[in-house]
Design a protein around this motif. Structure first.
Motif, PDB file in Angstrom:
ATOM      1  N   ASP A 193       0.887  -1.282   0.145  1.00  0.00           N
ATOM      2  CA  ASP A 193      -0.128  -0.064  -0.083  1.00  0.00           C
ATOM      3  C   ASP A 193       0.684   1.185  -0.147  1.00  0.00           C
ATOM      4  OD1 ASP A 193       1.121  -0.609   2.745  1.00  0.00           O
ATOM      5  OD2 ASP A 193      -0.636   0.587   3.486  1.00  0.00           O
ATOM      6  N   GLU A 196       0.620   2.653  -4.779  1.00  0.00           N
ATOM      7  CA  GLU A 196      -0.306   2.019  -5.671  1.00  0.00           C
ATOM      8  C   GLU A 196      -1.188   2.841  -6.212  1.00  0.00           C
ATOM      9  OE1 GLU A 196      -3.418   0.319  -3.068  1.00  0.00           O
ATOM     10  OE2 GLU A 196      -3.194   1.751  -1.558  1.00  0.00           O
ATOM     11  N   PRO A 198      -5.155   2.559  -6.324  1.00  0.00           N
ATOM     12  CA  PRO A 198      -6.204   1.383  -5.747  1.00  0.00           C
ATOM     13  C   PRO A 198      -7.374   1.016  -6.851  1.00  0.00           C
ATOM     14  CG  PRO A 198      -5.860   3.648  -4.760  1.00  0.00           C
ATOM     15  CD  PRO A 198      -5.176   3.845  -6.010  1.00  0.00           C
ATOM     16  N   GLN A 204     -10.893  -3.911  -7.196  1.00  0.00           N
ATOM     17  CA  GLN A 204     -11.897  -3.037  -7.205  1.00  0.00           C
ATOM     18  C   GLN A 204     -12.881  -3.336  -8.248  1.00  0.00           C
ATOM     19  OE1 GLN A 204     -11.585  -0.376 -10.182  1.00  0.00           O
ATOM     20  NE2 GLN A 204     -13.748  -0.228  -9.528  1.00  0.00           N
ATOM     21  N   ASP A 215      -8.849   7.603  -6.653  1.00  0.00           N
ATOM     22  CA  ASP A 215      -8.528   6.032  -6.809  1.00  0.00           C
ATOM     23  C   ASP A 215      -7.854   5.576  -7.844  1.00  0.00           C
ATOM     24  OD1 ASP A 215      -8.944   5.913  -4.141  1.00  0.00           O
ATOM     25  OD2 ASP A 215     -10.814   4.637  -4.196  1.00  0.00           O
ATOM     26  N   THR A 219      -0.882   6.777  -5.873  1.00  0.00           N
ATOM     27  CA  THR A 219      -0.616   7.284  -4.413  1.00  0.00           C
ATOM     28  C   THR A 219       0.950   6.905  -3.750  1.00  0.00           C
ATOM     29  OG1 THR A 219      -1.765   5.558  -3.436  1.00  0.00           O
ATOM     30  CG2 THR A 219      -2.987   7.324  -4.139  1.00  0.00           C
TER      31      THR A 219
END
Length: 353
Positions: A193, A196, A198, A204, A215, A219
């Protein structure tokens, strides 16, 4: 030669960056910061970004073509492409790159290990040679992270640039200049994490829930990534040097993943070695992810900082987490591709060739 003598040897080198240069001053106006803030935190002055309609595969083709020219070849037995920004989610980008380079129906596949991708791809190429699948392999690192950055996030947008770098590996022996020695790879998925995107993957998509716009962008938890990068690259470099039988103080050049100038400096300090042994071109290209190591090699050869006979250790670290390193005695390279130059003035244009 016997199986134990057979090794993958670097025989060609090439690189390519897009034509468009984005300076810190241009970014600062968009992000509400200034050139000094970016430079002091990253060491970056400019980065290259693709134009609308360009993609990772386009950069990979250009870098691959130059590496083949450098090696004096028109074909190879396989192609390995390190990228985390493929042209499409499916299929892999490598087969199309191979086709565009005129390599025919050779094995071609992608390796997704983010900023450690080039070292992982070298290991894969070396394995193809060691097992006799191929006598030569084109290994390319290419990424276009400008396509996955939040336009308003200055902590990522200021760091990343687009580019591609490539080497040709050929079958040879361990005692030859350019032979890959002491390969070391590792990962730690418990910290996935830290870096990543997301959204977009099966986890997802399987939820069926609406996607939050934020997302879909990269990040990164900067402080934790900094600490992990210094720890993992320094430890991996030590392990690789030991496997190659080289004392650290006898290594002439280190080429680390160009993530951040302060990470390179901190890694040099961790290894208790002078900073001038660590090649860097991050000020001119930013963090080009899988392309960063071969682009730094290309620039180092043309600047004269990297010369035949130098003992060299390459080390990468990125999301996953994943890391790796490899040692080699630098060979004579006939045509090292591009040199990355300072940003052009207002009346200049054109790609850096």
């Amino acid at each position: 030669m016997s199986g134990t003598d057979r090794a993958a040897v670097v025989a060609g080198l090439g690189g390519w960056v897009p034509r468009t240069v984005v300076t810190n001053d241009e970014l600062a106006a968009l992000l509400g910061t200034d050139d000094e803030w970016i430079r002091t935190r990253t060491g970056i002055r400019q980065r290259h970004v693709i134009a609308p309609g360009e993609a990772t595969g386009d950069l990979a083709v250009e870098a691959g073509r130059r590496a083949l020219e450098s090696a004096g070849l028109v074909g190879v037995g396989a192609l390995v492409l390190a990228t985390s920004t493929p042209d499409r989610l499916s299929p892999a980008t490598a087969p199309e790159v191979a086709s565009r380079l005129g390599l025919g129906t050779v094995p071609a596949f992608d390796v997704a290990a983010v900023c450690a991708g080039f070292v992982y791809a070298l290991a894969a190429g070396a394995g193809l040679i060691a097992t006799g699948v191929a006598e030569s392999v084109l290994v390319i690192g290419a990424d276009t992270f400008s396509t996955i950055l939040d336009p308003a996030d200055r902590t990522t947008r200021a760091v990343f640039g687009d580019g591609a770098g490539a080497v040709v590996l050929r079958a040879g022996s361990l005692d030859q200049p350019g032979a890959l020695l002491g390969l070391s790879l590792g990962s730690d998925g418990s910290r996935s994490d830290l870096v990543e995107i997301p959204a977009g993957g099966s986890r997802q998509r399987s939820t069926g829930l609406p996607v939050k716009p934020e997302d879909t962008f990269l990040t990164m938890r900067g402080r934790a990534v900094f600490a992990e990068a210094v720890h993992r690259m320094s430890a991996s470099a030590r392990e690789t040097a030991a496997r190659a039988g080289w004392p650290l103080e006898e290594i002439d050049r280190f080429v680390l993943h160009q993530a951040n100038a302060r990470i390179v400096t901190a890694t040099a300090h961790r290894l208790a070695l002078p900073a001038e042994r660590f090649l860097s071109n991050i000020d001119r290209v930013g963090n080009t992810v899988a392309a960063s190591i071969p682009l730094a090699l290309s620039d180092g050869v043309l600047s004269g900082e990297l010369r035949p006979g130098h003992r060299v250790v390459l080390a990468g670290f990125g999301g996953g987490l994943a890391w790796g390193s490899v040692a080699l005695v630098w060979p004579h390279i006939v045509h090292p591709g591009i040199r990355i130059l300072p940003a052009p003035s207002a009346d200049q244009s054109g790609a850096r060739k």
